[in-house]
Design an enzyme around this catalytic site. Structure first.
Site: not given
Lengths: 438, 602
Positions: A100, A175-176, A254
């Site tokens: 992203t 980010t995942d 996360k």
């Protein structure tokens, strides 16, 4: 995508996406730019962007289409302007891997595209103008698609940048699975001498409220100004745009699907607090310092490692699948202190752990509690697991244990050595003591 | 003159447009505050919106108050939007049909860039539902260009030192936006159109009521002028004044343009130097000028123009000042066509200022005080605005002032500010669904009025037809066959007077009114007792209407009882009208006069 019928009609009329068109549908006449069709929505509705900026969907059934003068290129135009280095400014390398943070909305798929150059970055975050930015595009992929081979390429690219006169390296990443990548690079870059800072964003940078701008600014500042020669992960520290945390790459996870401050340090304190004005407040004093050491790259990984989660009702046969497929190592994300189903013979994992160990395959135990450490002796069932040969991985996160086992198996001759390495701290992944945090 | 209006009306749905939060903000106290900044970013065609850049150039901090029942992670921009609220969409489809508009086949949700911070995302979600409608007015048909469904923005709490505090409870409430074509003929007509649209919206019975739930924006241009959007007129009464003053303002700016052509010919204003005059005012009597920095700037050949009155109490100087205020966040500017005594600037100082900026007889000058950076930005904005005067009125967005005048707010946003909302799938509107909505359509206001006038006087008819109680009125009149006049008077007049005397009428819900009229229909009490009963029930909301009647001893007198009372009065020598009047005086709340007349007559 539009339906085949619409695509054929467009082809027949020589109309392309971005052309100005006139659509007559049910007595209504509409003029505007023909837009690409999102993946969602009715493939039989034509989407037209009107001059007031709105898009509307019109049923293609019985509609008349006409091409008008004019064409607009749809999408973000990346700037290919070269940024010259200015003497006296610190240099930071930015490696883009997608996700992203470095992306724009793709109007064809509704997804996001990685399309930022260095000058795009400086345009988006003008404060970066105080640095010389070297921007490298490595991949444009969402992080859920990443595999061990990508970690290797990432490590190579970072290694190359570490050899330049850059003060530090920033890696932009989806980010995942960013915490998998930071763990992987923590093990692969030996004797690290400069900061390697991973960052990403939870809101794409096409929106004014994106967290990417501040994350990027803080990451570049941290890479350039801090003396933390570790692989760290830097993201928002709160829901506000007030500061970021740099977390140790092997002690972070996360923990929220969508919030800006989704990443938290687990069983460790964050390394530092970084403010958008460039100020850095160290929190954790336990870190490797910036130095003149010679960094080396060790990118060997054994990819046949599995990560298995236990849960009530699980079928132990899942083990047979991995053993049958000749996997070389297994990490179990057990419950609580590291439990697996034990007492009911038919469903017990203990025989499988024994079988794997006997075959020289390490079975490592972590906890799905996320916070805290596992323990091999507190309950009888844990002792049975231990006696079967399981390796209890202390306060190591399951994701980190998974990546570490890949690394370890590529570097050990036998089970015993692998077990020993798993329990030896290599990159801050194991803490001897669990401090008391607020 | 060309004029069109845009109406924004909050819908009375239970939930917000894209999340499960309540769409009815109450009296909650904020439980937390978060802080954000926003950037200007490029839209889908790769352009940055002008209005967005303007806000970003102000480099602001936004604070958002979080409320427990009306805020979730969606409002915080910490969670993607949920599916679109179908009730809200249905209401807007209904509005489209009432305005003879065409409903789109597929609703595409768009992101409209707004970075004044009024939306945490940096954009407002909005979608066209219908277009090409029309409505009848006394001055001919007025076209309806588009009808949109969109999210309400945050409510502003305060603005100070470049920081704005917003409340998140309002964010995300569904709004219908209706934009008319520029078919409005004059100021009066603008008001008529706004009123009529308001009536149509209320006729649906599905819109919110009260202050702030409806807002009008007005687009105005005159020949040779520019398109100006005036934002946020909340009072219908002000619309006429707004239009009149804006027309005058644009005419005034055209006069200035002509004068400038005479003074400058083909030339334009060269960028003047900013002169630091801080030390001149170090010991000034004016607090306004004893600041970190005071800058002055000459405006060549502008003498007398800054004092040009555009409309009552607004001069060209104020227009320049608006720019400085909006773009640099200063309090304002002082210009040479003003009376300097106001600011304790003596003749000597004025002459000195003139000298320092190098202004001659034909030149004007401005001064600004504050932080250095803000002053510099302010004077740059003044120069920018001064250049615009050469072109006459500018396309821009202005905000309404309390007197119906307006002030510059930001440049007119372009189409670059809209791009697709990819988190929300497009919504198909089937013909079947439209048909269903059409079948349930309420009558148009004029039809409803005509029907009501047959059973009510004009005043009461107008009140009930626009009231939120209208559906209840219909239910009672049609379902229970109670006299319409009594129902309308009870709902619209009795309740209002009870509220005025302080009774908690909010406790009187639909069920209570149904109960009241059922008991009435059964002959439990007479009309005159209704106010007493409602007063009691509002204060004792746990008690039933029949219990209230008993407790207040307001049961209607039986025929037998009434006869007995009448006989007693007759014995005492009373008869005819006098007898009726005396009984009514004593037992007004329990006696039905027509019944009594019958008994006495018999």
């Amino acid at each position: 995508m539009y339906s085949k019928k619409i695509q054929e009609k467009l082809k027949e009329l020589g109309i392309e996406i971005g052309d100005r068109v006139r659509v007559k549908s049910r007595g209504e006449v509409c003029e505007g730019i023909l837009m690409p069709k999102q993946e969602l929505g009715d493939p039989n509705a034509i989407v037209v962007k009107l001059s007031n900026g709105y898009a509307i969907g019109l049923n293609f059934e019985g509609a008349g289409l006409e091409k008008l003068e004019g064409h607009r290129k749809i999408g973000f135009k990346s700037s290919d302007e070269k940024l010259k280095h200015v003497a006296g400014k610190p240099t930071v390398s930015i490696i883009s891997t997608g996700g992203t943070v470095a992306s724009r909305v793709d109007y064809t798929t509704g997804g996001v595209n990685a399309s930022y150059s260095a000058s795009d970055l400086v345009k988006a975050v003008p404060e970066l103008g105080e640095f010389n930015i070297d921007s490298k595009f490595l991949f444009g992929m969402m992080s859920e698609d990443m595999r061990a081979e990508h970690w290797k390429e990432m490590a190579k690219a970072v290694f190359k940048e570490l050899k330049t006169d850059a003060r530090g390296v920033v890696v932009t990443h989806g980010t995942d699975t960013m915490h998998f990548s930071t763990a992987a690079l923590s093990f692969m870059l030996k004797d690290l001498n400069k900061p390697v800072v991973f960052t990403g964003s939870q809101r794409s940078s096409d929106r004014g409220s994106s967290d990417s701008f501040m994350n990027m600014l803080c990451a570049v500042n941290f890479a350039s100004k801090s003396d933390v020669a570790e692989v760290s992960l830097l993201m928002h520290g709160s829901s506000s745009d007030d500061f970021c945390y740099a977390h140790r790459g092997t002690k972070v996870r996360k923990l929220h699907t969508s919030k800006r401050d989704a990443f938290k340090s687990v069983n460790d304190e964050p390394l530092a607090k970084i403010f958008p004005n460039g100020k850095i407040e160290m929190i954790n004093s336990n870190y490797r310092k910036r130095s003149e050491r010679e960094v080396s790259l060790d990118d060997k990984l054994e990819e046949k490692v599995a990560l298995i989660k236990t849960y009530p009702g699980m079928d132990p046969e899942i083990f047979d699948f991995y053993l049958g497929k000749k996997f070389k190592g297994i990490v179990i994300e057990g419950t609580g202190l590291g439990h697996v189903p034990t007492a009911i013979e038919k469903y017990s994992l203990i025989p499988r752990i024994k079988e794997a160990t006997k075959a020289g395959i390490p079975v490592c135990i972590t906890s799905q509690c996320i916070f805290g450490r596992v323990h091999e002796f507190v309950y009888a069932n844990l002792r049975k697991e231990y006696e079967a040969g399981a390796v209890f991985c202390g306060d190591m996160l399951s994701e980190v244990a998974y990546v570490k086992l890949m690394h370890v198996l590529a570097h050990s001759k036998d089970l015993e050595e692998a077990k020993k390495l798993m329990l030896t701290n290599i990159a801050g992944e194991l803490n001897e003591r669990t401090p008391v945090f607020e | 003159m060309k004029c069109g209006i845009e109406i924004h009306q909050r819908l009375a749905t239970e939930k917000k447009l894209f999340c499960g939060c309540s769409a009815q903000p109450g009296e909650e106290k904020p439980i937390a505050t978060i802080e954000r900044r926003q950037k200007a970013v490029a839209g889908e065609l790769g352009e940055v919106d002008l209005a967005a850049l303007h806000e970003y150039s102000r480099n602001r901090i936004y604070r958002y108050q979080v409320f427990p029942g009306t805020t979730c992670l969606v409002e915080l921009d910490e969670e993607p939007p949920h599916d679109m609220n179908k009730d809200a969409l249905e209401t807007v489809v209904e509005v489209c049909l009432l305005l003879n508009a065409k409903v789109v086949d597929e609703v595409q949700v768009m992101r409209k860039t707004v970075i004044d911070g009024s939306n945490t995302c940096g954009f407002q979600r909005t979608a066209i539902v219908g277009s090409d409608g029309s409505m009848e007015t006394s001055k001919g048909d007025v076209g309806i260009q588009i009808i949109c469904l969109e999210e309400e923005s945050c409510g502003i709490v305060e603005e100070k030192n470049g920081e704005i505090t917003y409340r998140l409870d309002r964010l995300g409430i569904p709004l219908v936006e209706i934009a008319t074509a520029a078919d409005i003929k004059d100021a009066k007509h603008a008001r008529e159109v706004a009123e009529k649209l308001g009536m149509i919206l209320r006729a649906t019975g599905r819109v919110q009521r009260g202050i702030g739930t409806i807002r009008q924006d007005i687009n105005i241009s005159i020949p040779g002028g520019a398109r100006v959007e005036v934002k946020g007129a909340q009072e219908l009464g002000l619309i006429e004044t707004i239009v009149e003053k804006e027309v005058k303002r644009q005419e005034g700016l055209l006069r200035v343009k002509e004068e400038l052509e005479k003074r400058f010919g083909k030339n334009t204003l060269e960028k003047p130097a900013m002169v630091d005059v801080t030390e001149m005012f170090k010991n000034s009597a004016s607090k306004l000028l004893r600041k970190e920095c005071v800058l002055a700037m000459k405006l060549e050949k502008f003498a007398g123009l800054l004092g040009e009155e555009l409309y009552e109490n607004r001069r060209l100087g104020t227009e320049l000042s608006d720019y400085a205020v909006a773009k640099a966040g200063v309090g304002g500017i002082i210009h040479s066509d003003e009376k300097f005594e106001k600011y304790s600037i003596g003749k000597g100082d004025a002459d000195e200022l003139k000298k320092r900026v190098g202004a001659g007889e034909k030149d004007a000058f401005v001064i600004v005080a504050g932080e250095r950076k803000a002053c510099e930005r302010a004077l740059e904005s003044v120069y920018e605005r001064a250049l615009h005067t050469f072109k006459g009125p500018q396309n821009e967005v202005r905000r309404v002032l309390p007197d119906g005048g307006t002030a510059f707010m930001r440049p007119m946003p372009g189409s670059a500010r809209l791009y697709p909302e990819t988190d929300v799938p497009p919504v198909l509107i089937s013909k079947e669904w439209i048909g269903e909505v059409r079948r349930k359509l309420p009558e148009k206001p004029e039809e409803r009025k005509e029907k009501l006038l047959k059973v009510l006087n004009e005043e009461l008819a107008e009140r009930i037809m626009l009231s939120k109680n209208y559906p209840l009125f219909e239910k009672i009149v049609n379902g229970l066959k109670v006299e319409p006049k009594l129902v309308a008077a009870t709902l619209e007049e009795t309740v209002v007077s009870l509220r005025r005397e302080g009774a908690p009428v909010e406790n009187l819900n639909e069920n209570k009114f149904m109960e009241l009229f059922i008991e009435y229909k059964c002959g439990k009490f007479v009309k005159a007792a209704i106010p007493e009963i409602l007063r009691y029930v509002s204060r004792n909301s746990g008690e039933s209407v029949s219990h209230a009647v008993e407790k207040l001893k307001l049961e209607k007198m039986s025929e037998k009882e009434l006869k007995k009372v009448a006989d007693e009065k007759k014995k005492a020598g009373k008869k005819g009208k006098e007898l009726i009047e005396e009984i009514m005086r004593e037992h007004r709340l329990r006696v039905d006069i027509s019944e009594l007349s019958k008994i006495v007559g018999a």
